[in-house]
Motif scaffolding. Sequence first.
Motif, PDB file in Angstrom:
ATOM      1  N   ARG A 202      -5.022   7.069   4.187  1.00 19.95           N
ATOM      2  CA  ARG A 202      -5.490   5.314   5.848  1.00 19.95           C
ATOM      3  C   ARG A 202      -6.839   4.727   4.945  1.00 19.95           C
ATOM      4  O   ARG A 202      -6.359   3.314   5.301  1.00 19.95           O
ATOM      5  N   LEU A 203      -7.531   5.426   4.858  1.00 26.58           N
ATOM      6  CA  LEU A 203      -8.724   4.304   4.459  1.00 26.58           C
ATOM      7  C   LEU A 203      -8.690   3.409   3.272  1.00 26.58           C
ATOM      8  O   LEU A 203      -8.152   2.075   3.196  1.00 26.58           O
ATOM      9  N   SER A 204      -7.252   4.126   2.716  1.00 26.80           N
ATOM     10  CA  SER A 204      -7.148   2.565   1.514  1.00 26.80           C
ATOM     11  C   SER A 204      -6.535   1.980   1.848  1.00 26.80           C
ATOM     12  O   SER A 204      -6.672   0.899   1.792  1.00 26.80           O
ATOM     13  N   GLN A 205      -5.279   1.385   2.826  1.00 29.18           N
ATOM     14  CA  GLN A 205      -4.391   0.980   3.550  1.00 29.18           C
ATOM     15  C   GLN A 205      -4.895   0.250   4.033  1.00 29.18           C
ATOM     16  O   GLN A 205      -4.498  -0.602   4.471  1.00 29.18           O
ATOM     17  N   ILE A 206      -6.275   0.925   4.621  1.00 28.20           N
ATOM     18  CA  ILE A 206      -6.636  -0.110   5.557  1.00 28.20           C
ATOM     19  C   ILE A 206      -7.488  -0.949   5.159  1.00 28.20           C
ATOM     20  O   ILE A 206      -7.024  -3.096   5.368  1.00 28.20           O
ATOM     21  N   PHE A 207      -8.325  -1.121   3.783  1.00 25.43           N
ATOM     22  CA  PHE A 207      -8.973  -2.008   3.399  1.00 25.43           C
ATOM     23  C   PHE A 207      -7.999  -2.522   2.117  1.00 25.43           C
ATOM     24  O   PHE A 207      -8.626  -3.727   1.362  1.00 25.43           O
ATOM     25  N   ALA A 208      -7.313  -2.304   2.044  1.00 27.15           N
ATOM     26  CA  ALA A 208      -6.477  -2.905   0.681  1.00 27.15           C
ATOM     27  C   ALA A 208      -5.688  -4.427   1.025  1.00 27.15           C
ATOM     28  O   ALA A 208      -5.426  -4.958   0.701  1.00 27.15           O
ATOM     29  N   HIS A 209      -6.101  -4.549   2.258  1.00 21.33           N
ATOM     30  CA  HIS A 209      -5.832  -5.584   2.703  1.00 21.33           C
ATOM     31  C   HIS A 209      -7.331  -6.860   2.181  1.00 21.33           C
ATOM     32  O   HIS A 209      -5.941  -7.304   2.543  1.00 21.33           O
ATOM     33  N   LYS A 210      -7.763  -6.141   3.052  1.00 23.30           N
ATOM     34  CA  LYS A 210      -8.705  -6.617   2.363  1.00 23.30           C
ATOM     35  C   LYS A 210      -9.611  -6.843   1.014  1.00 23.30           C
ATOM     36  O   LYS A 210     -10.403  -8.580   0.845  1.00 23.30           O
ATOM     37  N   SER A 276      -1.353  -7.511   7.542  1.00 18.13           N
ATOM     38  CA  SER A 276      -1.806  -9.070   6.149  1.00 18.13           C
ATOM     39  C   SER A 276      -0.727  -9.554   6.052  1.00 18.13           C
ATOM     40  O   SER A 276       0.556  -8.212   5.943  1.00 18.13           O
ATOM     41  N   ALA A 277       0.140 -10.286   5.553  1.00 18.96           N
ATOM     42  CA  ALA A 277       1.794 -11.126   5.486  1.00 18.96           C
ATOM     43  C   ALA A 277       1.820 -10.307   4.369  1.00 18.96           C
ATOM     44  O   ALA A 277       2.746  -9.193   3.821  1.00 18.96           O
ATOM     45  N   PHE A 278       0.790 -10.237   3.280  1.00 17.50           N
ATOM     46  CA  PHE A 278       0.481  -8.850   2.440  1.00 17.50           C
ATOM     47  C   PHE A 278       0.239  -8.342   1.633  1.00 17.50           C
ATOM     48  O   PHE A 278      -1.149  -8.586   1.807  1.00 17.50           O
ATOM     49  N   ALA A 321       5.034  -0.177  -1.174  1.00 14.52           N
ATOM     50  CA  ALA A 321       5.219  -1.558  -0.780  1.00 14.52           C
ATOM     51  C   ALA A 321       4.349  -1.975   0.269  1.00 14.52           C
ATOM     52  O   ALA A 321       2.927  -1.861   1.222  1.00 14.52           O
ATOM     53  N   PRO A 322       3.767  -3.934  -0.244  1.00 16.85           N
ATOM     54  CA  PRO A 322       2.780  -4.975  -0.367  1.00 16.85           C
ATOM     55  C   PRO A 322       3.316  -5.678   0.967  1.00 16.85           C
ATOM     56  O   PRO A 322       2.359  -6.162   2.308  1.00 16.85           O
ATOM     57  N   SER A 402      -0.782 -13.108  -8.429  1.00 14.03           N
ATOM     58  CA  SER A 402      -2.280 -13.780  -7.589  1.00 14.03           C
ATOM     59  C   SER A 402      -1.910 -15.010  -6.610  1.00 14.03           C
ATOM     60  O   SER A 402      -3.338 -15.211  -6.036  1.00 14.03           O
ATOM     61  N   SER A 403      -0.798 -15.991  -6.866  1.00 14.95           N
ATOM     62  CA  SER A 403      -1.095 -16.544  -6.211  1.00 14.95           C
ATOM     63  C   SER A 403      -0.684 -16.963  -4.909  1.00 14.95           C
ATOM     64  O   SER A 403      -0.558 -17.751  -3.859  1.00 14.95           O
ATOM     65  N   ILE A 404      -0.467 -15.594  -3.928  1.00 12.48           N
ATOM     66  CA  ILE A 404       0.089 -15.171  -2.613  1.00 12.48           C
ATOM     67  C   ILE A 404      -1.136 -15.447  -1.890  1.00 12.48           C
ATOM     68  O   ILE A 404      -1.953 -14.792  -1.906  1.00 12.48           O
TER      69      ILE A 404
END
Length: 460
Positions: A202-210, A276-278, A321-322, A402-404
């Motif tokens: 869960r920790l990885s999922q949360i911060f993967a957005h940031k 986030s969106a991605f 899935a992003p 990387s442009s997303i």
Amino acid sequence: MAQFDPRRQPMRLAPHVFTAVAAVSVALLAGRVYQPAVAAAEEAGLIQLTDEQVDSLEAQAFVAAGAPAGMTAPEAIPVEVRRGETFEDAVLRTGVDESEARALVQTISNAFDVSRIEPGLRFETAIAKPRAGRGSARLIGMTMRTGPASQLTVSRSFDGALKVRSLDEKVTRETLVATGEVSGSLSASARRVGASAAITRRLSQIFAHKFDMDRDIRRGDDFTLVFDRAVTENGRTIETGELLYAQIKGQVFYRFQVPGSREVQYFDATGKNTRSAFMRTPIVRARISSSFGMRRHPISGYRRMHQGIDFAAPTGTPVVAPADGVVVEARRWGGYGNWLRIRHSNGLESGYGHLSRYASGIRAGQRVRQGQVVAYVGSTGASTGPHLHYEIWRRGQRINPSSIRVEEGTVLTGADLAAFRAEKARIDRIIAAGGERRPEVLQATVRGLRPVQAAETAES
């Protein structure tokens, strides 16, 4: 085979007095009687032994149990109930005769319905075998976990009869405030402060957005986690709840379930959703081994356009899935090997190559959610080693992942925001107090065991 030590408490649940009595029982069965009058009086609860007397009895019993008359020293023999066999069948595999196994079953039946015991149940027996190699082994004792903080112990009384005791360990539910510094990966660092595998995911999922978890999180970064857990009086964690709060590098997120929603989400201090969106990357803790653009192909040797990003990672590393979407393809595709393509909103699609396998249930037409594991890293197709080839398509054309642009999530308002602020205040109070403890007795039992009269099995 491990030698049976009568001083050892297999599950660390029995009190010292019980350990001493059990040890003396073993000594008696071995043909060495040590002060039976004193032991019998203690068994009846008529006197109170001092710590020195307990230590002395344990030491004497250990010496006596080392050489039972005509038998080998008791050995600890673990047993697991196999498919298609009864509890009695499992006991017979230790080498005891049918009368011993039947007596144990009858004894256990006083506390649990042995007919409901299922395959996979494990218990430990203490068995002494004849020195001459002829005859049946003898059961000295048995222990079996019956719940998250309880166990059943069978031992012999002074007349040789089997006696069953139910031992319960005190359990405390607590909300733990765990702090630490990153050393290695964030997940490994979190486990060192008591987080479970579910919490680290869960920790990885949360911060993967940031964050890019490989490049943005560095050694020495401090973090704080808040989560519920149940611990025994010996400090053993037997149950871990949800992650309530997480902080790293100044980014703070609180767990909150919007009233009327089935989904648990995480919000920053202002009430903004972490989603986030991605997501920035579809894989956690992976090094970019090849960027988007012209390069010399590692197999053909020719310079050509590399229309994705390669992440070097061990075979079997989860790929997520992003963003929410629908699986379009999950098939073999030439040099890409095992290939997966997911259609997202706004004309975007993501593609994954060289996979070792797909996650359970992943097939064309399957809906997936952001952060859901969809596949695993491999080296199928035209590949020089384990890695993930990751592509982003916009309206049928490949673009640089990387442009997303990563758009921020939604913000709570009105009654939902008020409810979130109340939950945030509660968690903040727990953090300020350094945690929260709530004594509780867990009643759950091991699967396949039905209590009969467990409350009446303890004897003093």
